[in-house]
Design a protein around this motif. Structure first.
Motif, short mmCIF file in Angstrom:
data_model
loop_
_atom_site.label_atom_id
_atom_site.label_comp_id
_atom_site.label_asym_id
_atom_site.label_seq_id
_atom_site.Cartn_x
_atom_site.Cartn_y
_atom_site.Cartn_z
N GLY A 476 60.18 -5.81 -117.65
CA GLY A 476 60.72 -7.07 -117.17
C GLY A 476 59.69 -8.16 -117.30
O GLY A 476 58.61 -7.98 -117.88
N TYR A 477 60.00 -9.32 -116.73
CA TYR A 477 59.05 -10.44 -116.78
C TYR A 477 59.27 -11.35 -115.59
O TYR A 477 60.33 -11.32 -114.93
CB TYR A 477 59.18 -11.22 -118.10
N ALA A 478 58.28 -12.19 -115.32
CA ALA A 478 58.35 -13.17 -114.24
C ALA A 478 57.70 -14.46 -114.71
O ALA A 478 56.61 -14.44 -115.29
CB ALA A 478 57.66 -12.65 -112.99
N TRP A 487 61.68 -17.25 -112.14
CA TRP A 487 62.71 -16.61 -112.95
C TRP A 487 62.25 -15.19 -113.27
O TRP A 487 61.07 -14.96 -113.57
CB TRP A 487 62.95 -17.37 -114.24
N CYS A 488 63.17 -14.25 -113.24
CA CYS A 488 62.80 -12.88 -113.58
C CYS A 488 63.97 -12.21 -114.30
O CYS A 488 65.13 -12.62 -114.17
CB CYS A 488 62.39 -12.09 -112.34
N ASN A 509 66.86 -6.77 -111.69
CA ASN A 509 65.84 -7.77 -112.02
C ASN A 509 64.82 -7.92 -110.89
O ASN A 509 63.61 -8.03 -111.14
CB ASN A 509 66.49 -9.12 -112.30
N ARG A 512 62.36 -5.00 -110.76
CA ARG A 512 61.31 -5.15 -111.78
C ARG A 512 60.30 -6.21 -111.36
O ARG A 512 59.09 -6.04 -111.56
CB ARG A 512 61.94 -5.52 -113.12
N TYR A 513 60.78 -7.30 -110.80
CA TYR A 513 59.89 -8.37 -110.31
C TYR A 513 58.93 -7.81 -109.27
O TYR A 513 57.72 -8.10 -109.31
CB TYR A 513 60.74 -9.50 -109.74
#
Length: 621
Positions: A476-478, A487-488, A509, A512-513
């Motif tokens: 995932g991503y942040a 945003w994630c 999401n 994952r964050y």
């Protein structure tokens, strides 16, 4: 791990008049002056500037970039010539390029300070492969190939109008002058292509003659009484591979379908190549479909063998980095990608491109404890993709025709017609670029069957317990939103067409964050975010190139005839920001027959016909 890093040159500056290479035991240029030598030997020796006058595009191919003086002298000659060609393309290869600091030192007292300063400013990270440096608003480009000339010349795809043979002396660096290398150069020549060099090495002259060049001696420069000039005049002209011919060599206008990242990248590159562009989109504004997320990442990738994906993504990420700097578009610069499979001491740095960080250093950069080491991509980052698309479209000067859906296209004499749903002709163009996303699948014909429609949901935390100081990716991503939130994401479900935000996807999401941030508990937030769809190819690479001409497929992509004036640029998946700039450059090069910004192997890797050819090769039953 195979490193994509290039071994830089070591330069001895003790004699300012003649910087030298201790490794090769030779000087970079004559003591009488680098620019004077370039002007006499390479520019005048190739009949310039007269030979480029009246040309729309003119291509110079050089062996041995060295300190860059030949490029600067050629660029200066182009600037000074009122009858110059519209676009100058300078292609050069270099196995041991200078570090940026050494390049600045080499040109500290340059007679061309403005040009030298621009070259130093745009100097790329020293990574293997091709780097496109744009000057004069894209009218002058330097395609710099870093790596072994014997490998790169085989992979270059370009038509050379003039060739500069310049390397260290044949007795010091024989690989740059032998018959094998000169034969590789000849593959890029056409009847009338010229060659010039300060050397009069006899084996070199014999090899040129054996490869179809009319070779002569001419007055030399400074202490050298003679030099070599040549002109390609083969007894027979070998046929160029059909798949490498320009798709719309004489076109001066293009229509691009799709006003997202792909279409904007194509419009900008085509406009810089001298074409008038019109961009169609069915929606009321640019970048409102797949490119409409409020934030997105861009960065390269690494793999142990520096294979196709790593090389393509590196070239694309560096092209994006360069274009964003040129456009001056605000964005979050720098990106951390967590790595759980390799120890920090096993991750080699590639200066200017990627740097391994142990977990404690990565934690300090992220602003939260991280459990793993990370790759730091200093030129990567995050940006509003719609803002990026709008900036590219504005820079292109393209005419936008929004709220104008295109239902079909058909071939007509001299080009292509775009049709509305009722069959009415919307436009006619000599060059058509299909650069839409999932909303334009119907226009792709059989190619659509090779692509997967993938749903993605992005989530927003308005009051985020962790707002990373740099965008962080991994599982995932942040991305911090700059207003106290983040945003994630993002989810990925193949074939899912549900447009509604879903609690289950939000929970995925946020989980994952929490893992990225090292939080002990998953934060709670109201359901908020965005749903979008991506087109994804089976090998996770885009489709960029021409479509097959009628008839059976050739046994190789490079031999396959293409339909003139028709190019596909699609299937960007979740990497639209990273790929848009390079993809646009490639489309423009394919359309007009310009030097390709990618090696031949990578051109094959993104060819839209690759899946059909693989099916054809697969044994029946």
């Amino acid at each position: 791990m195979k490193s994509p890093c290039i071994l830089p040159a070591e330069v001895d500056f003790s004699d300012p008049a003649a910087p030298a290479s201790p490794s090769f035991g030779d000087v970079y240029h004559a003591r009488a002056g680098a620019l004077a030598q370039a002007r006499h030997v390479f520019i005048a020796g190739n009949g310039l500037p007269q030979r480029w006058q009246g040309h729309t595009h003119f291509v110079v191919l050089e062996t041995g970039f060295g300190l860059g003086n030949n490029f600067l002298a050629t660029w200066d000659a182009w600037r000074q010539d009122p009858a110059r060609c519209e676009h100058l393309h300078f292609v050069s290869v270099e196995k041991h390029p200078l570090r940026r600091d050494d390049l600045a030192r080499a040109h500290a007292a340059s007679p061309l300070p403005d040009l030298a300063a621009q070259l130093v400013e745009r100097w790329p990270p020293l990574t293997a492969g091709l780097h496109t440096l744009a000057f004069e608003g894209g009218r002058v480009t330097l395609l710099l190939g870093l790596g072994d000339a014997r490998e790169l010349l085989r992979e270059l795809v370009l038509p050379a109008d003039a060739i500069y043979l310049d390397g260290f002396a044949p007795n010091r660096n024989p690989d740059m002058w032998d018959e094998w290398l000169l034969k590789s150069l000849a593959r890029h020549a056409s009847p009338g292509t010229t060659v010039a060099t300060w050397s009069i090495n006899r084996p070199m002259r014999r090899a040129l003659a054996a490869n179809g060049f009319d070779v002569q001696l001419a007055p030399g420069f400074a202490s050298k009484p003679e030099m070599t000039v040549a002109r390609h005049a083969p007894h027979h002209t070998p046929q160029r591979p059909a798949g490498r011919e320009p798709l719309a060599a004489r076109a001066r206008r293009a229509v691009v379908i799709g006003a997202g990242l792909a279409g904007a990248g194509c419009a900008l590159a085509l406009a810089r190549a001298g074409m008038d562009c019109t961009v169609f989109d069915a929606l009321p504004g640019p970048a409102q479909a797949s490119s409409g997320n409020p934030a997105g990442l861009f960065h390269g990738t690494l793999n142990p063998d520096d294979g196709t994906h790593a090389r393509f993504n590196r070239a694309a990420a560096l092209a994006t980095q360069a274009l964003l700097a040129e456009l001056g578009l605000p964005h979050q610069r720098g990106l951390l990608r967590l790595e759980t499979r390799l120890a920090a001491d096993a991750m080699p740095a590639v200066p200017g491109y990627v740097q391994p960080l142990p977990a404690d250093t990565a934690s300090a950069r992220a602003g939260t404890p991280l459990a793993h080491p990370a790759w730091l991509y200093p030129g990567g980052g995050a940006i509003d993709p719609a803002a990026y698309a709008r900036a590219m479209l504005a820079a292109s000067g393209a005419q936008l025709r929004l709220n104008t859906p295109v239902a079909a296209w058909r071939e007509v004499d001299g080009g292509w017609q775009l049709l509305a749903a009722d069959g009415q002709v919307i436009d006619t163009t000599p060059l058509l670029v299909l650069a839409g996303g999932h909303g334009h699948r119907a226009l792709l014909g059989d190619l659509a069957g090779d692509l997967t429609l993938q749903r993605g949901q992005l989530s927003h935390l308005p009051d985020a317990p962790w707002q990373p100081q740099l965008p962080v990716a991994g599982d995932g991503y942040a991305i911090a939103d700059g207003r106290g939130g983040a945003w994630c994401g993002a989810t990925a479900q193949d074939g899912d067409t549900d447009p509604a935000l879903r609690e289950a996807d939000q929970a995925e999401n946020l989980t994952r964050y929490a893992r990225l941030a090292g939080l002990s508990a998953v934060p709670q937030a109201p359901l908020a975010g965005r749903v979008g769809w991506r087109l994804v190819a089976p090998d996770r690479l885009p489709l960029i190139g021409g479509l097959a001409a009628p008839g059976p497929l050739a046994p190789q992509l490079r031999l396959q005839p293409r339909r003139p004036g028709l190019i596909v640029c699609t299937a960007f998946g979740s990497r639209g920001i990273t790929w848009a700039a390079l993809a646009g450059q490639l489309v423009a090069a394919q359309a007009l027959g310009l030097p390709r910004p990618l090696e031949a192997e990578l051109l094959d890797a993104v060819d839209p016909l690759r899946f059909a050819l693989r099916r054809q090769r697969k044994p029946a039953g």
